[in-house]
Structure formats: structure tokens, C-alpha cells
Design an enzyme around this catalytic site. Structure first.
Site, PDB file in Angstrom:
ATOM      1  N   ASP A   1      70.702  48.390  37.926  1.00 19.54           N
ATOM      2  CA  ASP A   1      70.052  47.403  38.795  1.00 19.54           C
ATOM      3  C   ASP A   1      68.619  47.806  39.173  1.00 19.54           C
ATOM      4  O   ASP A   1      67.885  47.004  39.752  1.00 19.54           O
ATOM      5  CB  ASP A   1      70.884  47.191  40.069  1.00 19.54           C
ATOM      6  CG  ASP A   1      72.225  46.529  39.763  1.00 19.54           C
ATOM      7  OD1 ASP A   1      72.340  45.857  38.719  1.00 19.54           O
ATOM      8  OD2 ASP A   1      73.161  46.684  40.573  1.00 19.54           O
TER       9      ASP A   1
ATOM     10  N   LYS B   1      72.550  39.788  33.399  1.00 15.48           N
ATOM     11  CA  LYS B   1      72.529  39.935  34.860  1.00 15.48           C
ATOM     12  C   LYS B   1      72.186  38.577  35.498  1.00 15.48           C
ATOM     13  O   LYS B   1      72.287  37.546  34.850  1.00 15.48           O
ATOM     14  CB  LYS B   1      71.539  41.036  35.254  1.00 15.48           C
ATOM     15  CG  LYS B   1      71.999  42.434  34.825  1.00 15.48           C
ATOM     16  CD  LYS B   1      73.259  42.847  35.559  1.00 15.48           C
ATOM     17  CE  LYS B   1      73.788  44.179  35.077  1.00 15.48           C
ATOM     18  NZ  LYS B   1      75.104  44.492  35.612  1.00 15.48           N
TER      19      LYS B   1
ATOM     20  N   LYS C   1      75.776  47.075  48.665  1.00 15.21           N
ATOM     21  CA  LYS C   1      76.382  45.784  48.314  1.00 15.21           C
ATOM     22  C   LYS C   1      77.752  45.984  47.675  1.00 15.21           C
ATOM     23  O   LYS C   1      78.723  45.335  48.052  1.00 15.21           O
ATOM     24  CB  LYS C   1      75.431  45.031  47.369  1.00 15.21           C
ATOM     25  CG  LYS C   1      75.904  43.662  46.938  1.00 15.21           C
ATOM     26  CD  LYS C   1      74.731  42.778  46.522  1.00 15.21           C
ATOM     27  CE  LYS C   1      74.188  43.089  45.148  1.00 15.21           C
ATOM     28  NZ  LYS C   1      75.100  42.727  44.040  1.00 15.21           N
ATOM     29  N   SER C   2      77.837  46.888  46.723  1.00 12.11           N
ATOM     30  CA  SER C   2      79.117  47.115  46.028  1.00 12.11           C
ATOM     31  C   SER C   2      80.193  47.576  47.008  1.00 12.11           C
ATOM     32  O   SER C   2      81.338  47.110  46.961  1.00 12.11           O
ATOM     33  CB  SER C   2      78.947  48.189  44.954  1.00 12.11           C
ATOM     34  OG  SER C   2      78.070  47.755  43.959  1.00 12.11           O
TER      35      SER C   2
HETATM   36  C1  S3P Z   1      78.467  46.034  40.408  1.00  9.61           C
HETATM   37  C2  S3P Z   1      78.444  46.453  39.090  1.00  9.61           C
HETATM   38  C3  S3P Z   1      77.289  46.276  38.190  1.00  9.61           C
HETATM   39  C4  S3P Z   1      76.012  45.960  38.976  1.00  9.61           C
HETATM   40  C5  S3P Z   1      76.238  44.916  40.033  1.00  9.61           C
HETATM   41  C6  S3P Z   1      77.290  45.381  41.028  1.00  9.61           C
HETATM   42  C7  S3P Z   1      79.685  46.256  41.207  1.00  9.61           C
HETATM   43  O1  S3P Z   1      77.560  45.201  37.316  1.00  9.61           O
HETATM   44  O2  S3P Z   1      74.993  45.548  38.094  1.00  9.61           O
HETATM   45  O3  S3P Z   1      75.043  44.649  40.735  1.00  9.61           O
HETATM   46  O4  S3P Z   1      79.639  46.114  42.448  1.00  9.61           O
HETATM   47  O5  S3P Z   1      80.732  46.593  40.620  1.00  9.61           O
HETATM   48  P1  S3P Z   1      78.382  45.393  35.949  1.00  9.61           P
HETATM   49  O6  S3P Z   1      79.768  45.751  36.284  1.00  9.61           O
HETATM   50  O7  S3P Z   1      78.314  44.055  35.261  1.00  9.61           O
HETATM   51  O8  S3P Z   1      77.675  46.459  35.180  1.00  9.61           O
END
Ligand code: S3P
Length: 427
Positions: free
Chosen positions: A314, A341, A22-23
Site C-alpha cells: 500500500d 487495488k 485499518k487492517s
Molecule cells: C489488507 C490486505 C492487502 C492491503 C489492503 C488491506 C488487509 O490487500 O492492500 O489495503 O487488511 O488484509 P491484499 O490482501 O489484496 O493484498
């Protein structure tokens, strides 16, 4: 829509390839839209969150075609984007909302962003504070705490920023704003968070330097198009890993799972708990990946805290469920970020696992779980949170009676074919 699950002691066997990360999928579209020319993405996650990112850039005039996991982004570069005529809707996606804030802050136009009810409760000031120091003009509800947010694009200036929380979304928003700022921006992270932005920006021809916890990036850099191959999402694979660990007799293989070291905290933890698994590294362009074989294992409790937390943030709902099946006590601490979250994941996990008969208590920054416990069936809530919904479905593999989960559609945020893949392995 609610779903009733009655799996009756299943054994999982087989090979699957979980959906794209996803990221990485979000960033591939964003950076493709910022670069001038054509960017091809394969293995893209066609989940609700990443589709919202595509929608937002289409509203800025970027040409994007998406056919399953294949996405083509054609852009004339950021300077050719047009002011959106309508509000940009980011749905449930914190990554879309926060990274876009960093990008939009340095454009020459006005834009408004809003998301769903969950996004409306998530803190935006953690991004607004550094962006405002850079000269950004952003307004939001309650002084900029919450969406809807309005951004008037401005010329930005570089800053030196020590981040108070480890957050890849905040780090990325600053890095992306820094590309449109005058001077060199320095970011200092308290604990390393996922580094997909740093890796992919370099793939798109941006120069940045990294030393220990310090990242430096100079402004006025143009992105060059690149092709991106997205590996499977370890955060989605986590639910299948957990399923194999708890369902007796299971033995499964997850192909081409992303193994970026800033994301593999779950592997360190299950190893410490006694999990039986192997990784076979894959060759390929882009981020590292591997095929993972994992089997049902007798587990022991462990302590999860400190620097590993951002590397598995996550995965904590799933790890809490797994811990209910481990011998002894599992302590999860330093994880107060869970409270902001998609939902408050400390309270939600504890409430739902208790309904199944788990011995679990919330603490301010985590939870304490004693195991092993035989779980019973119950009616569970997903809180509209994809990871809570999947935790409940994995629990259903080992409960005595049926589990009913409300609002299971939310799982499509990150894992649209979750039930299909899980059930394809049931023997
Ligand atoms: C993400 C960063 C994380 C993660 C989220 C996706 C990202 O959040 O929990 O699901 O794609 O950069 P945080 O930056 O708030 O820790």
C-alpha cells in the site's frame, strides 16, 4: 470536491499520532461480532472503510457503539446473527468485502453484498475459488468475479489450499471460513502477507499453528471476547514519513506507529535509500508499535521487488513519489497486484507523477523512476483512491507551483484528519 494546495517550500516539525491501523480495526470489529460477549476496541480507525464494517455487522443484529476511536461490540455470537433484510454495503472496502465473504459463507442464512464502483471492478474470484472448494454457495456477476455477490450460508468443509497470490484478504477469508468448517484447513502462502488475522484470532482464544509458509486451523472453534488496542497505521504514517523525507529541513516524530514486521517493508526500503530515522519501541498490549523520528534526507535510488512487496504494497504510490527525489534509478517490480487495488495504481501513479514532470515509466509489474527531478505544479486526479490523493498532497509540498487534487474526500477512507495533521506540522 477539489482542493488547491500551495505550500511554498514548507518545513515540517512536530509530533503526531496517526489514526489507527485499518487492517486491525476491521478485524477487531469482525472478531468482536463473532465472539459471544463484549469486546472493547481503542484506537479504532473511524475512517470510511472501517465504518462500513461496523454498518454490516449492525445489519446482522450485533450491537456496536462507536465514539471516535472507542468501539464497543456486544454480540451473542455468530449463531445469534440474523439474516440481513437489506443488501450489505461495503463502500470502497476490499477488506470488508473479502473477509465478510469468508465469514458469511458459513452462516445459516442468505445475504447480499455490494460496494462502490471501485469494488465492482475488483476480483472476488480469488476468494470465491477457495471458498467454493470448501462448499460455499456464492454467486456474483460474471460467474462470481465481481460484486454484487449473493451468499447462501452453508456447512463448510476443510481444505488444503495453496494460494496463487500473496494476499492477506484471501488468507483471512479462508481462515474465517475455516472456523465454521468441519476438519482442519491448511493454507500455504507463496510469500508471507500481513498476519493480523492470525495474531488477533489467537488473542480471541482461537488455536492455530504456523510453520514457515503453512498455517493450520481446525473448525468448530468459538471466539472468546478480548480487548483490542489498535496501534497507528504504518500505511498512513507512510505519507508523513515521505513528507518529512522530501521537504527540506523537516524533522518529525510519529507516535505509536504499528511495527508488525509483515508491514514494515517501507522502513527497509527507505533505509536502503539513505533515510535518517530512529525507532523507539513502545510497551503495550497487542501488536508491536514504536515512536518514529524521521528527518529530511538525501536519498539514493534502490530496487524494490520480491518478498518485500506484500510488506509495503500500500506504500508504493508514496515510495514512487519519494523516488523522484532520490539520486539515480529506482526499480519497482513484482508488484502486479497494484493493478487490482482501489484503482490500477501502476497506471495512476505513473500518469499523475508525469503531470508533475517526474521521469517515470510503467512496466507490467511495477515502474522505473529516475531522479532527482524538480517537480512542477499541476492538476491531479485521485481516481477516488485515498492513497493516490495523499500521494498528490505530499507531492504538493515540493512542487514549484500549486497542485489541485480532485475528489479529495476519498482520503477519509483511511485518514480522515490527513490535511489537519499534515498542516499542523508546517512551520
Ligand atoms: C489488507 C490486505 C492487502 C492491503 C489492503 C488491506 C488487509 O490487500 O492492500 O489495503 O487488511 O488484509 P491484499 O490482501 O489484496 O493484498
Amino acid at each position: 470536491m477539489s482542493k488547491q494546495l500551495n505550500y511554498m517550500s514548507p518545513v515540517l516539525n512536530g509530533n503526531i499520532k496517526v489514526p489507527g491501523d485499518k487492517s486491525i480495526s476491521h478485524r477487531a470489529v469482525m472478531f468482536g461480532a463473532m465472539a459471544q460477549g463484549k469486546t472493547e476496541v481503542t484506537g479504532f480507525l473511524a475512517g470510511e472503510d472501517c465504518l462500513r464494517t461496523i454498518d454490516c455487522f449492525r445489519q446482522l443484529g450485533v450491537q456496536i457503539t462507536q465514539d471516535g476511536g472507542h468501539v464497543t461490540v456486544e454480540s451473542e455470537g455468530m449463531n445469534a446473527w440474523r439474516e440481513p433484510a437489506e443488501v450489505l454495503y461495503t463502500g470502497n472496502s476490499g477488506t470488508t468485502t473479502r473477509l465478510m465473504l469468508g465469514i458469511l459463507a458459513g452462516t445459516g442464512f442468505h445475504s447480499i453484498m455490494t460496494g462502490d464502483a471501485s469494488i465492482g471492478k475488483r476480483p472476488m474470484n480469488r476468494v470465491l475459488n477457495p471458498l467454493r472448494e470448501m462448499g460455499a454457495d456464492i454467486r456474483g456477476r460474471e460467474g462470481g468475479q465481481y460484486t454484487p455477490v449473493a451468499v447462501q450460508g452453508k456447512t463448510l468443509k476443510a481444505i488444503e489450499y495453496t494460494m496463487p497470490v500473496a494476499s492477506a484478504q484471501v488468507k483471512s477469508a479462508i481462515l474465517l471460513a475455516a472456523l465454521n468448517a468441519e476438519g482442519t484447513t491448511t493454507i500455504i502462502e507463496p510469500v508471507p502477507s500481513r498476519n493480523h488475522t492470525e495474531i488477533m484470532l489467537q488473542t480471541f482464544g482461537v488455536q492455530l499453528s504456523q510453520e514457515d509458509s503453512k498455517i493450520e486451523i481446525s473448525g468448530d472453534q468459538q471466539l472468546k471476547t478480548a480487548n483490542v488496542e489498535v496501534p497507528g497505521d504504518i500505511s498512513s504514517a507512510a505519507f508523513m514519513i515521505g513528507a518529512a523525507l522530501v521537504a527540506e529541513g523537516s524533522d518529525i516524530t510519529i507516535e505509536q506507529m504499528g511495527t508488525n514486521p509483515t508491514r514494515t517493508g517501507i522502513l527497509d526500503v527507505i533505509k536502503a535509500m539513505g533515510a535518517d530515522f530512529e525507532l523507539v519501541e513502545r510497551d503495550g498490549a497487542g501488536e508491536p508499535s514504536a515512536d518514529m523520528t524521521i528527518r529530511y534526507s538525501k536519498l539514493v535510488g534502490t530496487e524494490i521487488g520480491g518478498a518485500v512487496i506484500p510488506r509495503l504494497i500500500d506504500e508504493i504510490p508514496l515510495l514512487a513519489l519519494v523516488a523522484t527525489q532520490a539520486e539515480g534509478t529506482t526499480v519497482i517490480k513484482d508488484a502486479e497486484e497494484l493493478r487490482v487495488k482501489e484503482t490500477d495504481r501502476i497506471d495512476a501513479v505513473v500518469t499523475e507523477l508525469k503531470k508533475l514532470g517526474a521521469d517515470i515509466e510503467a512496466t507490467t509489474d511495477g515502474m522505473v523512476i529516475n531522479g532527482p527531478t524538480k517537480l512542477n505544479g499541476a492538476k491531479l486526479a485521485s481516481y477516488g483512491d485515498h492513497r493516490l490523493g495523499m500521494m498528490a498532497a505530499v507531492a504538493a509540498l515540493i512542487t514549484d507551483g500549486p497542485v489541485e487534487i480532485d475528489d479529495v474526500e476519498c482520503i477519509a477512507v483511511s485518514y480522515p484528519n490527513f490535511f489537519e495533521q499534515l498542516e499542523s506540522m508546517i512551520r
